[in-house]
Scaffold this active site. Structure first.
Site, PDB file in Angstrom:
ATOM      1  N   THR A  98       3.519   2.774   5.238  1.00  0.00           N
ATOM      2  CA  THR A  98       4.827   2.475   5.752  1.00  0.00           C
ATOM      3  C   THR A  98       4.619   1.712   7.007  1.00  0.00           C
ATOM      4  O   THR A  98       4.100   2.078   7.823  1.00  0.00           O
ATOM      5  CB  THR A  98       5.651   3.721   5.853  1.00  0.00           C
ATOM      6  N   LYS A 173      12.448   1.196   2.333  1.00  0.00           N
ATOM      7  CA  LYS A 173      11.899   2.380   2.664  1.00  0.00           C
ATOM      8  C   LYS A 173      12.513   2.894   3.966  1.00  0.00           C
ATOM      9  O   LYS A 173      12.685   4.135   4.191  1.00  0.00           O
ATOM     10  CB  LYS A 173      10.440   2.121   2.906  1.00  0.00           C
ATOM     11  N   LYS A 248       8.296   8.223  13.194  1.00  0.00           N
ATOM     12  CA  LYS A 248       7.668   6.717  13.172  1.00  0.00           C
ATOM     13  C   LYS A 248       8.577   5.916  12.403  1.00  0.00           C
ATOM     14  O   LYS A 248       9.104   4.925  12.728  1.00  0.00           O
ATOM     15  CB  LYS A 248       6.211   6.934  12.343  1.00  0.00           C
TER      16      LYS A 248
HETATM   17  P1  NAD Z   1      -3.264   9.736   6.963  1.00  0.00           P
HETATM   18  O1  NAD Z   1      -3.416   9.596   8.172  1.00  0.00           O
HETATM   19  O2  NAD Z   1      -3.565  10.895   6.200  1.00  0.00           O
HETATM   20  O3  NAD Z   1      -4.314   8.670   6.189  1.00  0.00           O
HETATM   21  C1  NAD Z   1      -4.678   7.517   6.534  1.00  0.00           C
HETATM   22  C2  NAD Z   1      -5.753   7.353   6.445  1.00  0.00           C
HETATM   23  O4  NAD Z   1      -6.566   5.962   6.705  1.00  0.00           O
HETATM   24  C3  NAD Z   1      -6.873   8.009   7.284  1.00  0.00           C
HETATM   25  O5  NAD Z   1      -7.742   8.826   6.455  1.00  0.00           O
HETATM   26  C4  NAD Z   1      -7.818   7.127   8.145  1.00  0.00           C
HETATM   27  O6  NAD Z   1      -8.800   7.602   8.508  1.00  0.00           O
HETATM   28  C5  NAD Z   1      -7.754   6.087   7.459  1.00  0.00           C
HETATM   29  N1  NAD Z   1      -7.875   4.593   7.945  1.00  0.00           N
HETATM   30  C6  NAD Z   1      -7.239   4.033   9.131  1.00  0.00           C
HETATM   31  N2  NAD Z   1      -7.777   2.936   9.515  1.00  0.00           N
HETATM   32  C7  NAD Z   1      -8.727   2.665   8.488  1.00  0.00           C
HETATM   33  C8  NAD Z   1      -9.395   1.409   8.397  1.00  0.00           C
HETATM   34  N3  NAD Z   1      -9.520   0.322   9.235  1.00  0.00           N
HETATM   35  N4  NAD Z   1     -10.485   1.602   7.125  1.00  0.00           N
HETATM   36  C9  NAD Z   1     -10.597   2.515   6.230  1.00  0.00           C
HETATM   37  N5  NAD Z   1      -9.409   3.748   6.640  1.00  0.00           N
HETATM   38  C10 NAD Z   1      -8.578   3.649   7.412  1.00  0.00           C
HETATM   39  O7  NAD Z   1      -1.967   9.281   6.485  1.00  0.00           O
HETATM   40  P2  NAD Z   1      -0.948   9.415   5.273  1.00  0.00           P
HETATM   41  O8  NAD Z   1      -0.341  10.908   5.364  1.00  0.00           O
HETATM   42  O9  NAD Z   1      -1.957   9.506   3.918  1.00  0.00           O
HETATM   43  O10 NAD Z   1      -0.066   8.382   5.414  1.00  0.00           O
HETATM   44  C11 NAD Z   1      -0.402   7.122   5.000  1.00  0.00           C
HETATM   45  C12 NAD Z   1       0.933   6.048   4.881  1.00  0.00           C
HETATM   46  O11 NAD Z   1       1.771   6.456   4.049  1.00  0.00           O
HETATM   47  C13 NAD Z   1       1.595   6.121   6.286  1.00  0.00           C
HETATM   48  O12 NAD Z   1       1.834   4.632   6.595  1.00  0.00           O
HETATM   49  C14 NAD Z   1       2.584   6.878   6.181  1.00  0.00           C
HETATM   50  O13 NAD Z   1       3.976   6.663   6.942  1.00  0.00           O
HETATM   51  C15 NAD Z   1       3.148   6.598   4.521  1.00  0.00           C
HETATM   52  N6  NAD Z   1       3.759   7.872   4.028  1.00  0.00           N
HETATM   53  C16 NAD Z   1       3.234   9.190   4.000  1.00  0.00           C
HETATM   54  C17 NAD Z   1       3.941  10.061   3.420  1.00  0.00           C
HETATM   55  C18 NAD Z   1       3.338  11.663   3.745  1.00  0.00           C
HETATM   56  O14 NAD Z   1       4.002  12.439   3.397  1.00  0.00           O
HETATM   57  N7  NAD Z   1       2.294  11.775   4.257  1.00  0.00           N
HETATM   58  C19 NAD Z   1       5.067  10.032   2.741  1.00  0.00           C
HETATM   59  C20 NAD Z   1       5.442   8.676   2.530  1.00  0.00           C
HETATM   60  C21 NAD Z   1       4.761   7.653   3.419  1.00  0.00           C
END
Ligand code: NAD
Length: 309
Positions: A98, A173, A248
């Site tokens: 997102t 979204k 966010k």
């Molecule tokens: P998260 O922080 O658990 O996962 C993100 C991952 O990306 C981390 O493990 C981090 O180490 C990795 N990362 C960051 N930079 C990197 C890079 N350069 N190379 C490799 N890995 C890298 O976050 P999440 O909860 O999985 O959310 C991910 C996305 O999905 C966000 O944008 C969030 O807004 C969206 N989202 C999350 C949810 C939820 O319920 N968690 C729901 C809908 C949307």
């Protein structure tokens, strides 16, 4: 499965980890990368092949999926980490994170300028949906790109909507989550008002869930324990959908509204409410825990342990 794809998957966190695992289970080859070694280890246990860098994850892929925290991570990956430079020309890059609509359009332009194809496809449905393969995808990009992505999205989700051109998925979204943030505050205020009027949580739920107050914030993610046994309120507000993520998304929506001159008064206020909550009592909690803050501010003597704060 129609054909086995080789998928580079970058970002194996709360969402990306189970999404990648579902692709492996469906028979695809998934080459994964995350900055955190323990997450890569979990992914490997789920059948993902490890890559030491994002460039290594994209080099052999015909589709690349990114699931990263914010726009700067996606743009950094595309521009500075060599993820695009290492990929084969024409590789389809699907960003499921997102991010800001402007960043999404920028990422799309960068990918296309590098000879790739791109789609923004953020999700709704949370970690539970990612694990169960029941996410909803909102996609932005060309028809052909959406058609190619669709069979993969169908593995990770139950529904994918093509919303329009580049950035349209992100636009849908943040509009959806602005509704959700405002409605969670509304539902929470109503429960606290009901408490002050001597109404039981169950009575208010039974009425509102079948009347015009019905909404997802009430019937699925009910902010008080009891009426919906699976809602985070029943497990001390363990997410679920973390308050930080709601803050966010509301920030992205409020920024977009300001930039577009849209008079979104409640959206702007909800962004402020959740920004304060996420930095304070809501750290690490589900966004429905906002009910505790509302209760606390209303009448401190009525705060009950375990009811959120
Ligand atoms: P998260 O922080 O658990 O996962 C993100 C991952 O990306 C981390 O493990 C981090 O180490 C990795 N990362 C960051 N930079 C990197 C890079 N350069 N190379 C490799 N890995 C890298 O976050 P999440 O909860 O999985 O959310 C991910 C996305 O999905 C966000 O944008 C969030 O807004 C969206 N989202 C999350 C949810 C939820 O319920 N968690 C729901 C809908 C949307």
């Amino acid at each position: 499965m129609n054909s086995r794809r080789t998928i580079g998957f970058i970002g194996l966190g709360h969402m990306g980890g189970p999404m990648a695992a579902n692709l492996v289970r469906a028979g695809h080859r998934v080459i994964g990368h995350d900055l955190m070694p323990e997450l890569l280890g979990t992914a490997v246990a789920n059948g993902v092949e490890p890559a030491g860098s994002s460039a290594e994850a994209t080099a052999a892929a015909d589709v690349v999926i990114t699931m990263l925290p914010a726009g700067r991570h996606v743009l950094g990956l595309y521009r500075e980490e060599g993820a695009l430079a290492a990929a084969r020309p024409g590789t389809l890059f699907i960003d499921c994170s997102t991010i800001d609509v402007a960043d999404a359009r920028s990422a799309h332009g960068t990918a296309v300028a590098a000879g790739m194809r791109a789609l923004d496809a953020p999700v709704s449905g949370g970690v539970v949906g990612a694990e169960a393969g029941t996410l909803t995808f909102m996609a932005g990009g060309g028809e052909a790109e959406f058609a190619e992505a669709d069979p993969l999205l169908a593995i990770m989700g139950k529904r994918a909507v093509h919303c329009g051109g580049p950035g349209a998925g992100q636009a849908a979204k943040i509009c959806n989550n602005m509704i959700l943030g405002i409605s969670m505050i509304a539902v929470s205020e109503a429960f606290v008002l009901g408490e002050s009027l001597g109404l039981s949580h169950q009575a208010l739920f039974d009425v509102a869930s079948t009347a015009s107050g019905q909404c997802w914030a009430l019937t699925v993610n009910c902010p008080v324990p009891g009426p919906v046994p699976d809602s985070p309120a029943n497990r001390a507000y363990r997410p679920g959908f973390a308050a930080e993520l709601m803050a966010k998304d509301l920030g992205l929506a409020a920024d977009a509204a300001r930039a577009g001159g849209v008079h979104a008064e409640l959206g702007a206020r909800a962004a402020e409410v959740y920004a304060a909550y996420a930095e304070g009592a809501g750290t690490g909690r589900d966004f429905s825990g906002i009910v505790g803050t509302i209760r606390e501010k209303s009448a401190p003597h009525t705060v009950r342990e375990g009811d959120g704060a």
